[in-house]
Structures are given as structure tokens and as C-alpha cells.
Motif scaffolding. Sequence first.
Motif, PDB file in Angstrom:
ATOM      1  N   LYS A 190       0.849  -1.193   0.000  1.00  0.00           N
ATOM      2  CA  LYS A 190       0.000   0.000   0.000  1.00  0.00           C
ATOM      3  C   LYS A 190       0.888   1.247   0.000  1.00  0.00           C
ATOM      4  N   PHE A 191       1.307   1.670  -1.163  1.00  0.00           N
ATOM      5  CA  PHE A 191       2.143   2.864  -1.257  1.00  0.00           C
ATOM      6  C   PHE A 191       1.316   4.127  -1.015  1.00  0.00           C
ATOM      7  N   ASP A 192       1.937   5.092  -0.341  1.00  0.00           N
ATOM      8  CA  ASP A 192       1.268   6.375  -0.113  1.00  0.00           C
ATOM      9  C   ASP A 192       1.427   7.297  -1.309  1.00  0.00           C
ATOM     10  N   ARG A 193       2.426   6.997  -2.114  1.00  0.00           N
ATOM     11  CA  ARG A 193       2.755   7.905  -3.216  1.00  0.00           C
ATOM     12  C   ARG A 193       3.463   7.139  -4.324  1.00  0.00           C
ATOM     13  N   ALA A 209       0.303   9.274 -27.248  1.00  0.00           N
ATOM     14  CA  ALA A 209       0.349   8.028 -26.477  1.00  0.00           C
ATOM     15  C   ALA A 209       0.917   8.275 -25.079  1.00  0.00           C
ATOM     16  N   SER A 210       1.826   9.264 -24.967  1.00  0.00           N
ATOM     17  CA  SER A 210       2.395   9.582 -23.653  1.00  0.00           C
ATOM     18  C   SER A 210       1.330  10.065 -22.692  1.00  0.00           C
ATOM     19  N   VAL A 211       0.388  10.848 -23.211  1.00  0.00           N
ATOM     20  CA  VAL A 211      -0.706  11.327 -22.362  1.00  0.00           C
ATOM     21  C   VAL A 211      -1.532  10.146 -21.875  1.00  0.00           C
ATOM     22  N   ALA A 212      -1.793   9.205 -22.768  1.00  0.00           N
ATOM     23  CA  ALA A 212      -2.580   8.025 -22.401  1.00  0.00           C
ATOM     24  C   ALA A 212      -1.886   7.233 -21.296  1.00  0.00           C
ATOM     25  N   VAL A 213      -0.582   7.039 -21.436  1.00  0.00           N
ATOM     26  CA  VAL A 213       0.173   6.276 -20.436  1.00  0.00           C
ATOM     27  C   VAL A 213       0.169   7.006 -19.097  1.00  0.00           C
ATOM     28  N   LEU A 214       0.404   8.320 -19.154  1.00  0.00           N
ATOM     29  CA  LEU A 214       0.418   9.114 -17.924  1.00  0.00           C
ATOM     30  C   LEU A 214      -0.933   9.052 -17.210  1.00  0.00           C
ATOM     31  N   GLU A 215      -2.002   9.219 -17.974  1.00  0.00           N
ATOM     32  CA  GLU A 215      -3.340   9.213 -17.365  1.00  0.00           C
ATOM     33  C   GLU A 215      -3.666   7.847 -16.768  1.00  0.00           C
ATOM     34  N   ALA A 216      -3.253   6.786 -17.439  1.00  0.00           N
ATOM     35  CA  ALA A 216      -3.493   5.444 -16.903  1.00  0.00           C
ATOM     36  C   ALA A 216      -2.744   5.251 -15.588  1.00  0.00           C
ATOM     37  N   ARG A 222      -4.594   6.640  -8.138  1.00  0.00           N
ATOM     38  CA  ARG A 222      -5.785   7.143  -7.447  1.00  0.00           C
ATOM     39  C   ARG A 222      -6.617   6.014  -6.862  1.00  0.00           C
ATOM     40  N   HIS A 223      -6.752   4.940  -7.622  1.00  0.00           N
ATOM     41  CA  HIS A 223      -7.565   3.809  -7.174  1.00  0.00           C
ATOM     42  C   HIS A 223      -7.008   3.179  -5.913  1.00  0.00           C
ATOM     43  N   VAL A 224      -5.700   3.265  -5.719  1.00  0.00           N
ATOM     44  CA  VAL A 224      -5.128   2.709  -4.490  1.00  0.00           C
ATOM     45  C   VAL A 224      -4.859   3.809  -3.467  1.00  0.00           C
ATOM     46  N   GLY A 225      -5.379   5.001  -3.720  1.00  0.00           N
ATOM     47  CA  GLY A 225      -5.300   6.081  -2.745  1.00  0.00           C
ATOM     48  C   GLY A 225      -3.941   6.730  -2.611  1.00  0.00           C
ATOM     49  N   ALA A 226      -3.123   6.643  -3.651  1.00  0.00           N
ATOM     50  CA  ALA A 226      -1.778   7.207  -3.574  1.00  0.00           C
ATOM     51  C   ALA A 226      -1.704   8.572  -4.254  1.00  0.00           C
ATOM     52  N   GLU A 227      -0.838   9.437  -3.709  1.00  0.00           N
ATOM     53  CA  GLU A 227      -0.517  10.686  -4.403  1.00  0.00           C
ATOM     54  C   GLU A 227       0.362  10.374  -5.608  1.00  0.00           C
ATOM     55  N   VAL A 228       0.425  11.327  -6.541  1.00  0.00           N
ATOM     56  CA  VAL A 228       1.263  11.103  -7.721  1.00  0.00           C
ATOM     57  C   VAL A 228       2.195  12.283  -7.954  1.00  0.00           C
ATOM     58  N   SER A 244      -3.238  18.487 -15.414  1.00  0.00           N
ATOM     59  CA  SER A 244      -4.565  18.088 -15.908  1.00  0.00           C
ATOM     60  C   SER A 244      -4.706  16.570 -15.949  1.00  0.00           C
ATOM     61  N   ALA A 245      -3.592  15.863 -15.975  1.00  0.00           N
ATOM     62  CA  ALA A 245      -3.679  14.398 -15.870  1.00  0.00           C
ATOM     63  C   ALA A 245      -3.965  13.961 -14.435  1.00  0.00           C
ATOM     64  N   GLY A 246      -3.807  14.882 -13.457  1.00  0.00           N
ATOM     65  CA  GLY A 246      -4.154  14.566 -12.076  1.00  0.00           C
ATOM     66  C   GLY A 246      -2.971  14.379 -11.144  1.00  0.00           C
ATOM     67  N   CYS A 247      -1.773  14.755 -11.587  1.00  0.00           N
ATOM     68  CA  CYS A 247      -0.613  14.654 -10.694  1.00  0.00           C
ATOM     69  C   CYS A 247      -0.786  15.627  -9.528  1.00  0.00           C
ATOM     70  N   THR A 248      -0.406  15.199  -8.335  1.00  0.00           N
ATOM     71  CA  THR A 248      -0.605  16.034  -7.147  1.00  0.00           C
ATOM     72  C   THR A 248       0.643  16.826  -6.770  1.00  0.00           C
ATOM     73  N   HIS A 249       1.810  16.385  -7.261  1.00  0.00           N
ATOM     74  CA  HIS A 249       3.069  17.053  -6.920  1.00  0.00           C
ATOM     75  C   HIS A 249       3.959  17.095  -8.153  1.00  0.00           C
ATOM     76  N   LEU A 250       4.738  18.180  -8.263  1.00  0.00           N
ATOM     77  CA  LEU A 250       5.611  18.351  -9.416  1.00  0.00           C
ATOM     78  C   LEU A 250       7.043  18.626  -8.962  1.00  0.00           C
ATOM     79  N   GLN A 251       7.982  18.060  -9.714  1.00  0.00           N
ATOM     80  CA  GLN A 251       9.393  18.183  -9.356  1.00  0.00           C
ATOM     81  C   GLN A 251      10.199  18.226 -10.646  1.00  0.00           C
ATOM     82  N   GLY A 252      11.169  19.112 -10.721  1.00  0.00           N
ATOM     83  CA  GLY A 252      12.000  19.134 -11.926  1.00  0.00           C
ATOM     84  C   GLY A 252      12.813  20.399 -12.055  1.00  0.00           C
ATOM     85  N   TYR A 253      13.706  20.385 -13.022  1.00  0.00           N
ATOM     86  CA  TYR A 253      14.626  21.500 -13.217  1.00  0.00           C
ATOM     87  C   TYR A 253      13.915  22.817 -13.496  1.00  0.00           C
ATOM     88  N   TYR A 254      12.681  22.761 -14.035  1.00  0.00           N
ATOM     89  CA  TYR A 254      11.962  24.011 -14.285  1.00  0.00           C
ATOM     90  C   TYR A 254      11.809  24.796 -12.982  1.00  0.00           C
TER      91      TYR A 254
END
Length: 279
Positions: A190-193, A209-216, A222-228, A244-254
Motif C-alpha cells: 500500500k504505497f502512499d505515493r 500516447a504519452s498522455v494516455a500512459v500518464l493518465e493510466a 488514485r484507485h489505491v489512494g496514492a498521491e502522484v 490536468s492528468a491529475g498529478c498532485t506534486h511536481l518536481q523538476g529542473y523548471y
Amino acid sequence: ASKKSGRNSATAFDQSMAQERSVDRALEKDLEFAFERNQLRMVYQPIHSVIDDSQEVEALVRWRHPELGDVPPSSFIPAAERSGLMVRLGEWIIERALADFAHWPDLHLSINLSPLQLQHDGFSGFLLDACKRHGVTPHRLFLEVTESLSIERNTRALLTLNLLRTLGFRIALDDFGTGYSSLSMVKSFKFDRMKLDRSLVMDLGQDPASVAVLEAAVTMARHVGAEVVAEGISEAHLIGATKSAGCTHLQGYYYSKPIEAGEVPGYFANAQDDLAKVA
Ligand code: C2E
Ligand code: MG
Ligand code: MG
Ligand code: MG
């Protein structure tokens, strides 16, 4: 002639294998002394929440070798795992990161763990003790594990993870979307994230196709209650796509590359600007 060249290339191959092995061994040996020679340090990369105003950093280890310069953790972490140094290195990382973290009472901290640390007797005892000594409550820590050594087939590591979760630590699956076992890992613990690997993020905008993979991946989390967490936000256009795909946290060089410990409070003091960037 072909026989001869075959033999020659086999010899060349053996030689280069031997060379590689001796380079590896030299690295392992140098790493042994890196602690006392002050060649190791921790840096911290901010993680931005898009659901609330919580602030967080991920601790990342650095090794400055006197001749080779900066050796990437992707080479020396495996070297430490091979040579039996990983538990010691892991303890050094936790000590150092928690000592820094004790100065940042408003933040959350993510720490990367090697599966070897989870398999080691007394790891949870060590971690709890370190938290106590540094005045850190488990709830403020995320422990990031990868599927690289197939945790799901490793009962001992799973037992430890379950214990740590019961004690209040939160557990994140790192590099999600890169290994064979990604999908079944979601069932085995049961991962939290979930942290979506940067390879899942970088093609957004070019490849439908990348959007499809990300959304899946987000749907599954989400179904297992984890943050993304979306890793590898290196350009502004990736923010909208991951949000818009539903990620809750963002990290990166930007937002920021990993920064020195001393820069962390200043970075978050200017967090208004950064929140404006997230919005
Ligand atoms: P990770 O835990 O998935 O960490 C994310 C890596 O991606 C970091 O590389 C970070 O600097 C890099 N990164 C972050 N944002 C961007 C971006 O926008 N673009 C690009 N190109 N890269 C980005 P780093 O520090 O070289 O670490 C590589 C891996 O080494 C880590 O992957 C982790 O698996 C391991 N590692 C690093 N520090 C530690 C540690 O303290 N303990 C353990 N066990 N492993 C560590
Ligand atoms: Mg990580
Ligand atoms: Mg990661
Ligand atoms: Mg990664």
C-alpha cells in the motif's frame, strides 16, 4: 582469418571487461574513504504540491572525487551495493539529511532507500533512533523505494516497509513506470505515493500516447489512494499537462535543480513566486 579475428575480439572483449571490473573496484575502494575525506554531501531538490501549500525537498547524495570530479549516484550507489558499503552509506545519508532537516520545521523530506537497507536487520531501529535524536516525526518523512531489486519478491523488505508505514513513515514508489514489475508492485504494497519516472513525462506534448500512459498511471495510483508526483518537469509546458492528468506534486529542473542545504530556507521564503509558477 575470421577465426583469428574472432579470437582477437574475444580477447579485446575480455580485456575491456577486466578493465571495467578494475575501474569498478577502484571506485568501490575510493568510496570507502569518501566519508572521512569529506567528499560526500547531500543536496535537496524542491517538490511542489499542486493540491495544498505543503513544501518538500528530496535528499540526493553527491560524491566529489578528487580526480574524477562529480561521480553520479547512478554509478556509485550500485558500487556501494556491490561492495557491501550501502548500509553504511545509507546510514550516513540519513544522519546528514535529518541533521539538515531538523532546521526546516515546516518542510517534508523525501529520502531514497536502497533495497539493501530495507533487508538489513535493525534498519527500522536505526531510522527511528535517528528521527528521535534529530527531533523529526516520522509523518514528515517520505521513504522512496525503487523496484530495482524486486521488492515484491523480497519478503523481508516488505515486512520492514509495512512496519515503517505502521510507525507513521510514508512510503513512495520511485521510478514508477520504468520496470517490469511496476503494475504488480501496486498490488503488493500500500504505497502512499507514486513517483512517475521522468521518461513518462518528457514526451508529453509531442506524443499523444504519452498522455494516455500518464493518465493510466495516475488513474491506477488514485484507485489505491496514492498521491502522484511527476518527476522531470523541465519545461513550463509540462506543468499543465501533468496537472490536468491529475498529478498532485511536481518536481523538476523548471522549478529548481537540487540545491545546497544552506539554500533551502531561502528557496522556500520566495515560495510565493514558485506557487505562482505552479498555478
Ligand atoms: P531519483 O530518486 O529518481 O532522483 C531523481 C533524479 O532526477 C535526480 O538525479 C535528479 O537530480 C534528477 N532530476 C530531477 N529533475 C530533473 C529534470 O527536470 N531533468 C533531468 N534530466 N533530471 C532531473 P540524481 O541526483 O543524479 O540521482 C539519480 C538517482 O540516484 C536517483 O533517482 C536515485 O535513484 C539515486 N540516488 C540519489 N541519491 C540517493 C540517495 O541518497 N540514496 C539512494 N539510495 N539513492 C540515491
Ligand atoms: Mg527518488
Ligand atoms: Mg525518482
Ligand atoms: Mg528516477
